[in-house]
Design an enzyme around this catalytic site. Structure first.
Site, mmCIF file in Angstrom:
data_model
loop_
_atom_site.group_PDB
_atom_site.id
_atom_site.type_symbol
_atom_site.label_atom_id
_atom_site.label_comp_id
_atom_site.label_asym_id
_atom_site.label_seq_id
_atom_site.Cartn_x
_atom_site.Cartn_y
_atom_site.Cartn_z
ATOM 1 N N ARG A 1 -19.371 24.677 -2.812
ATOM 2 C CA ARG A 1 -18.191 24.803 -3.930
ATOM 3 C C ARG A 1 -18.461 25.967 -4.890
ATOM 4 O O ARG A 1 -19.374 26.106 -5.586
ATOM 5 C CB ARG A 1 -18.145 23.614 -4.792
ATOM 6 C CG ARG A 1 -17.897 22.224 -4.059
ATOM 7 C CD ARG A 1 -16.667 22.454 -3.611
ATOM 8 N NE ARG A 1 -16.160 20.868 -2.844
ATOM 9 C CZ ARG A 1 -15.272 20.671 -2.183
ATOM 10 N NH1 ARG A 1 -14.432 21.948 -1.827
ATOM 11 N NH2 ARG A 1 -14.904 19.550 -1.874
ATOM 12 N N ALA B 1 -13.011 13.308 -0.205
ATOM 13 C CA ALA B 1 -11.751 13.339 -0.929
ATOM 14 C C ALA B 1 -10.845 14.360 -0.587
ATOM 15 O O ALA B 1 -11.323 15.415 -0.020
ATOM 16 C CB ALA B 1 -12.276 13.534 -2.448
ATOM 17 N N GLU C 1 -9.295 11.230 4.789
ATOM 18 C CA GLU C 1 -10.513 12.290 4.220
ATOM 19 C C GLU C 1 -11.616 11.695 4.836
ATOM 20 O O GLU C 1 -12.526 12.488 5.183
ATOM 21 C CB GLU C 1 -10.295 12.421 2.740
ATOM 22 C CG GLU C 1 -9.019 13.182 2.203
ATOM 23 C CD GLU C 1 -9.005 14.591 2.521
ATOM 24 O OE1 GLU C 1 -10.144 15.273 2.960
ATOM 25 O OE2 GLU C 1 -8.034 15.184 2.843
ATOM 26 N N GLU D 1 -13.826 14.194 7.265
ATOM 27 C CA GLU D 1 -14.800 14.908 6.424
ATOM 28 C C GLU D 1 -16.292 14.268 6.837
ATOM 29 O O GLU D 1 -17.307 14.647 6.463
ATOM 30 C CB GLU D 1 -14.640 14.785 4.907
ATOM 31 C CG GLU D 1 -13.653 15.553 4.320
ATOM 32 C CD GLU D 1 -13.707 15.861 2.791
ATOM 33 O OE1 GLU D 1 -14.365 15.308 2.230
ATOM 34 O OE2 GLU D 1 -12.777 16.769 2.491
ATOM 35 N N GLY E 1 -8.044 18.888 -19.721
ATOM 36 C CA GLY E 1 -7.630 20.109 -20.464
ATOM 37 C C GLY E 1 -7.112 21.091 -19.789
ATOM 38 O O GLY E 1 -6.715 22.292 -20.536
ATOM 39 N N GLU F 1 -4.068 17.020 -12.055
ATOM 40 C CA GLU F 1 -4.773 16.346 -10.890
ATOM 41 C C GLU F 1 -5.290 14.874 -11.214
ATOM 42 O O GLU F 1 -6.304 15.060 -11.904
ATOM 43 C CB GLU F 1 -5.809 17.213 -9.905
ATOM 44 C CG GLU F 1 -6.475 16.617 -8.939
ATOM 45 C CD GLU F 1 -7.254 17.475 -7.991
ATOM 46 O OE1 GLU F 1 -7.970 17.019 -7.086
ATOM 47 O OE2 GLU F 1 -7.249 18.720 -8.320
ATOM 48 N N GLU G 1 -10.047 23.974 8.653
ATOM 49 C CA GLU G 1 -9.877 24.279 7.214
ATOM 50 C C GLU G 1 -11.270 25.043 6.767
ATOM 51 O O GLU G 1 -11.846 25.260 5.809
ATOM 52 C CB GLU G 1 -9.853 23.371 6.773
ATOM 53 C CG GLU G 1 -8.509 22.344 6.697
ATOM 54 C CD GLU G 1 -8.252 21.305 5.976
ATOM 55 O OE1 GLU G 1 -9.227 20.842 4.802
ATOM 56 O OE2 GLU G 1 -7.359 20.262 6.432
ATOM 57 N N GLU H 1 -14.310 23.956 7.149
ATOM 58 C CA GLU H 1 -15.198 22.857 6.297
ATOM 59 C C GLU H 1 -16.597 23.066 6.921
ATOM 60 O O GLU H 1 -16.721 23.002 8.254
ATOM 61 C CB GLU H 1 -14.596 21.689 6.391
ATOM 62 C CG GLU H 1 -13.382 21.411 5.448
ATOM 63 C CD GLU H 1 -12.837 20.135 5.265
ATOM 64 O OE1 GLU H 1 -12.387 19.632 4.085
ATOM 65 O OE2 GLU H 1 -12.690 19.359 6.360
#
Length: 180
Positions: free
Chosen positions: A45, A62, A78, A82, A101, A105, A133, A135
């Protein structure tokens, strides 16, 4: 730009705020009550790297809900995409605002009954993800006790994963009784 009613009843001054519009998402804590294990994913990430954290995060499957798709359907889709796993029963855990903040989502979080895949000595059960994608996902089986310990020790930096595991710490006995 906006104003709002303050706690003291007065109107606030004008505020300027940026909000990233992301919409609804869903996540699943895949739990095998017979083996008493959870199946989690690991993936790179970029925001974690930018934040100075370990960029390979331990996560739950997710994703964002497609137009017209219920969170339950997203959760099942998902998990299949995944992890290659099929979710049986789903138990709602919470609906949480991920970044209050700065983004709208929300994530509907579920516990999902699965049958854990076979894994090697390190708990690795394979690799998955959608090729279109790009992934790159590693699937790992964790003993429930170890995963909960990792969450309590702050080793899990993904908030939704931590919430799911802490929920499991409290509800595990009841869930095992219900699902076995």
């Amino acid at each position: 730009r906006f104003r709002h009613k303050r706690f003291d009843g007065e109107e606030s001054g004008e505020k300027t705020w940026e909000v990233w519009r992301r919409g609804r998402a869903a996540a699943v804590l895949p739990y095998d009550p017979v083996a008493d294990v959870v199946v989690l994913i690991e993936q790179f990430r970029l925001p974690a790297l930018v934040a100075g954290l370990e960029p390979v995060l331990v996560e739950l499957p997710a994703g964002l809900c497609d137009d017209g798709e219920s969170p339950e359907t997203t959760a099942r889709r998902e998990t299949r995409e995944e992890m290659g796993l099929v979710v049986g029963a789903l138990r709602p855990i919470a609906n949480v605002l991920l970044t209050p903040g700065g983004a709208d989502e929300t994530c509907a979080l579920f516990a999902g009954r699965i049958e854990a895949p076979p894994a090697d000595a390190d708990g690795i059960a394979g690799h998955a993800g959608m090729a279109d994608e790009h992934e790159d996902i590693r699937v790992r089986v964790w003993p429930a006790d170890r995963a909960i310990e990792a969450a309590l020790a702050g080793e899990i930096t993904n908030s939704v994963t931590m919430i799911g595991l802490l929920w499991l710490a409290v509800e595990r006995a009841a869930l095992r009784k219900e699902w076995t």
